[in-house]
Design an enzyme around this catalytic site. Structure first.
Site, PDB file in Angstrom:
ATOM      1  N   GLY A  13     -10.888   1.159   2.617  1.00 47.31           N
ATOM      2  CA  GLY A  13     -10.096   2.322   2.152  1.00 47.31           C
ATOM      3  C   GLY A  13      -8.719   1.623   2.209  1.00 47.31           C
ATOM      4  O   GLY A  13      -8.001   2.114   1.395  1.00 47.31           O
ATOM      5  N   CYS A  14      -8.512   0.740   3.095  1.00 47.38           N
ATOM      6  CA  CYS A  14      -6.997   0.120   3.084  1.00 47.38           C
ATOM      7  C   CYS A  14      -6.943  -0.756   1.589  1.00 47.38           C
ATOM      8  O   CYS A  14      -5.693  -0.944   1.041  1.00 47.38           O
ATOM      9  CB  CYS A  14      -6.636  -0.735   4.159  1.00 47.38           C
ATOM     10  SG  CYS A  14      -6.754   0.353   5.694  1.00 47.38           S
ATOM     11  N   THR A  15      -8.019  -1.371   1.179  1.00 42.89           N
ATOM     12  CA  THR A  15      -7.990  -2.193   0.102  1.00 42.89           C
ATOM     13  C   THR A  15      -7.837  -1.182  -1.095  1.00 42.89           C
ATOM     14  O   THR A  15      -6.862  -1.522  -2.020  1.00 42.89           O
ATOM     15  CB  THR A  15      -9.358  -2.974  -0.234  1.00 42.89           C
ATOM     16  OG1 THR A  15      -9.474  -3.876   1.003  1.00 42.89           O
ATOM     17  CG2 THR A  15      -9.313  -3.751  -1.427  1.00 42.89           C
TER      18      THR A  15
END
Length: 161
Positions: free
Chosen positions: A46-48
């Site tokens: 998700g952060c990527t």
């Protein structure tokens, strides 16, 4: 848990190292609009997605007068690897002590795979920094989704994608 900020709140100052170890402060952006976003952990799916979406939107955001800064509790070394791997074009700041994360109200209870956990609440703020380097929150969004968030933010700010 930390207190949440809203439009009109003073923006907490921060001075944190970026992925190259250089200290970046909110006051480094006088007269700018800064998108400060908090995310749980570099190199997670998700952060990527969110970081790559911000990187892809940088040109449009910059043309509209916005600068992007991401903050997580990761180490400088992990942020360096993440920035290089994803070819990110904006600073990621290391906040392992969670000082800025807590000051912006981005630390508390959140859902992770259906369970309540204490951690970084994915959050985004637009900060108007005056010529003296003091910031005021103009937009505060908590519990944002990683996927599609940048496009939604651009719509909220009236920036064509």
């Amino acid at each position: 848990m930390s207190e949440r900020l809203a439009a009109g709140s003073p923006a907490p100052e921060f001075s944190l190292p970026d992925s190259a170890g250089q200290v970046v402060s909110l006051a480094d952006f006088p007269g700018r609009k800064v998108i400060v976003y908090f995310y749980p952990a570099a190199m997670t799916p998700g952060c990527t997605t969110q970081a790559v979406d911000f990187s892809t939107a940088l040109k449009d955001l910059a043309a509209a007068g916005y600068t992007v800064v991401g903050i997580s509790p990761d180490t400088v070394e992990k942020l360096a690897a993440f920035t290089e791997k994803e070819s990110l074009g904006f600073p990621l700041l290391a906040d392992p002590e969670r000082e800025a994360i807590k000051a912006y109200g981005a630390w508390g209870s959140r859902k992770l795979y259906g369970k309540d956990v204490i951690g970084v609440i994915r959050s985004t703020f637009v900060v108007d920094v005056d010529d003296a380097g003091e910031g005021t929150i103009s937009l505060a969004q908590y519990n944002v989704k990683a996927t599609g968030h940048v496009a939604k933010l651009q719509r909220d700010l009236g920036i064509a994608a």
